[in-house]
Design an enzyme around this catalytic site. Structure first.
Site, mmCIF file in Angstrom:
data_model
loop_
_atom_site.group_PDB
_atom_site.id
_atom_site.type_symbol
_atom_site.label_atom_id
_atom_site.label_comp_id
_atom_site.label_asym_id
_atom_site.label_seq_id
_atom_site.Cartn_x
_atom_site.Cartn_y
_atom_site.Cartn_z
ATOM 1 N N ASP A 1 -1.621 7.087 -5.804
ATOM 2 C CA ASP A 1 -2.201 7.014 -4.543
ATOM 3 C C ASP A 1 -3.270 8.069 -4.272
ATOM 4 O O ASP A 1 -3.071 9.350 -4.836
ATOM 5 C CB ASP A 1 -1.042 6.927 -3.481
ATOM 6 C CG ASP A 1 -1.543 6.589 -1.960
ATOM 7 O OD1 ASP A 1 -1.077 5.594 -1.551
ATOM 8 O OD2 ASP A 1 -2.423 7.355 -1.633
ATOM 9 N N GLY B 1 2.377 -1.096 9.813
ATOM 10 C CA GLY B 1 1.539 0.085 9.405
ATOM 11 C C GLY B 1 0.653 -0.166 8.130
ATOM 12 O O GLY B 1 0.385 0.838 7.367
ATOM 13 N N HIS C 1 -4.370 -5.825 1.004
ATOM 14 C CA HIS C 1 -3.951 -6.109 -0.403
ATOM 15 C C HIS C 1 -2.730 -5.746 -0.591
ATOM 16 O O HIS C 1 -2.446 -4.464 -0.757
ATOM 17 C CB HIS C 1 -5.030 -5.777 -1.308
ATOM 18 C CG HIS C 1 -5.048 -6.464 -2.676
ATOM 19 N ND1 HIS C 1 -6.096 -6.972 -3.403
ATOM 20 C CD2 HIS C 1 -3.754 -6.188 -3.299
ATOM 21 C CE1 HIS C 1 -5.654 -7.184 -4.580
ATOM 22 N NE2 HIS C 1 -4.370 -6.899 -4.630
ATOM 23 N N HIS D 1 0.647 -4.387 -1.794
ATOM 24 C CA HIS D 1 1.041 -3.145 -2.574
ATOM 25 C C HIS D 1 2.246 -2.802 -2.302
ATOM 26 O O HIS D 1 2.713 -2.621 -1.258
ATOM 27 C CB HIS D 1 -0.291 -2.148 -2.664
ATOM 28 C CG HIS D 1 -0.293 -1.571 -1.204
ATOM 29 N ND1 HIS D 1 -1.106 -2.234 -0.156
ATOM 30 C CD2 HIS D 1 0.149 -0.475 -0.426
ATOM 31 C CE1 HIS D 1 -1.274 -1.682 0.616
ATOM 32 N NE2 HIS D 1 -0.385 -0.481 0.880
HETATM 33 P P1 5GP Z 1 -0.804 1.174 3.259
HETATM 34 O O1 5GP Z 1 -0.711 1.856 4.603
HETATM 35 O O2 5GP Z 1 -1.777 -0.101 3.348
HETATM 36 O O3 5GP Z 1 0.569 0.888 3.037
HETATM 37 O O4 5GP Z 1 -1.333 2.191 2.212
HETATM 38 C C1 5GP Z 1 -2.418 2.121 1.622
HETATM 39 C C2 5GP Z 1 -2.360 3.183 0.649
HETATM 40 O O5 5GP Z 1 -3.535 3.400 -0.032
HETATM 41 C C3 5GP Z 1 -2.734 4.635 1.530
HETATM 42 O O6 5GP Z 1 -1.414 5.361 0.888
HETATM 43 C C4 5GP Z 1 -3.723 5.206 0.747
HETATM 44 O O7 5GP Z 1 -3.754 6.726 0.650
HETATM 45 C C5 5GP Z 1 -4.025 4.471 -0.431
HETATM 46 N N1 5GP Z 1 -5.393 4.330 -0.802
HETATM 47 C C6 5GP Z 1 -6.461 4.034 0.182
HETATM 48 N N2 5GP Z 1 -7.840 3.819 -0.474
HETATM 49 C C7 5GP Z 1 -7.488 4.202 -1.755
HETATM 50 C C8 5GP Z 1 -8.305 4.396 -3.121
HETATM 51 O O8 5GP Z 1 -9.532 3.998 -2.946
HETATM 52 N N3 5GP Z 1 -7.561 4.882 -4.094
HETATM 53 C C9 5GP Z 1 -6.510 4.911 -4.097
HETATM 54 N N4 5GP Z 1 -5.956 5.345 -5.219
HETATM 55 N N5 5GP Z 1 -5.461 4.893 -3.138
HETATM 56 C C10 5GP Z 1 -6.072 4.598 -2.064
HETATM 57 ZN ZN ZN Z 2 -7.780 -7.583 -2.784
#
Ligand code: 5GP
Ligand code: ZN
Length: 115
Positions: A33, A95, A100, A102
């Site tokens: 991340d 949140g 996509h 993950h």
């Molecule tokens: P969500 O809130 O959608 O579960 O978490 C998305 C996660 O993706 C966040 O922890 C954020 O730091 C991470 N993230 C967003 N953009 C990027 C990126 O371009 N590269 C990486 N390695 N992590 C990303």
């Molecule tokens: Zn995607």
């Protein structure tokens, strides 16, 4: 396999946006991340553009199982021995920021930055 040309994780899976990759196979990619909450903070990501956990159906059972099984294996490989936290944020109220699917896998000695 479906992809969204505007999706950041599709671009990372395709290699057009760089990442600190720790694992890849035909179906999954795993990378650090960019804003880690913990000393080790990995994202386990299917290469197919699946929007969220809410979209998973029986046809995804094997893929989802593989994500689940990969987490402890990678944590062991990263030297995480004291336990870890897995989180899947789903949709607006869950949140989720990147639309996509993950799985966050966070570990390492506390205190953590967050979480
Ligand atoms: P969500 O809130 O959608 O579960 O978490 C998305 C996660 O993706 C966040 O922890 C954020 O730091 C991470 N993230 C967003 N953009 C990027 C990126 O371009 N590269 C990486 N390695 N992590 C990303
Ligand atoms: Zn995607």
């Amino acid at each position: 396999m479906s992809h969204d040309p505007n999706c950041i994780f599709c671009k990372i899976a395709a290699g057009t946006i760089p990442s600190r990759k720790v694992y890849e196979d035909d179906e999954l990619i795993v990378f650090h991340d960019i804003a880690p909450w913990a000393p080790v903070h990995l994202l386990i990501v299917p290469k197919a553009h699946i929007v969220s956990h809410a979209e998973l159906t029986d046809e995804h059972a094997a893929l989802a199982g593989r994500m689940m099984v990969l987490a402890p294996k990678l944590m062991r490989e990263m030297g995480v021995t004291g336990g870890f936290r897995t989180v899947i944020n789903t949709g607006r109220d869950g949140g989720q920021e990147v639309m996509h699917l993950h799985m966050h896998v966070m570990g390492g000695p506390r205190p953590w930055a967050r979480g």
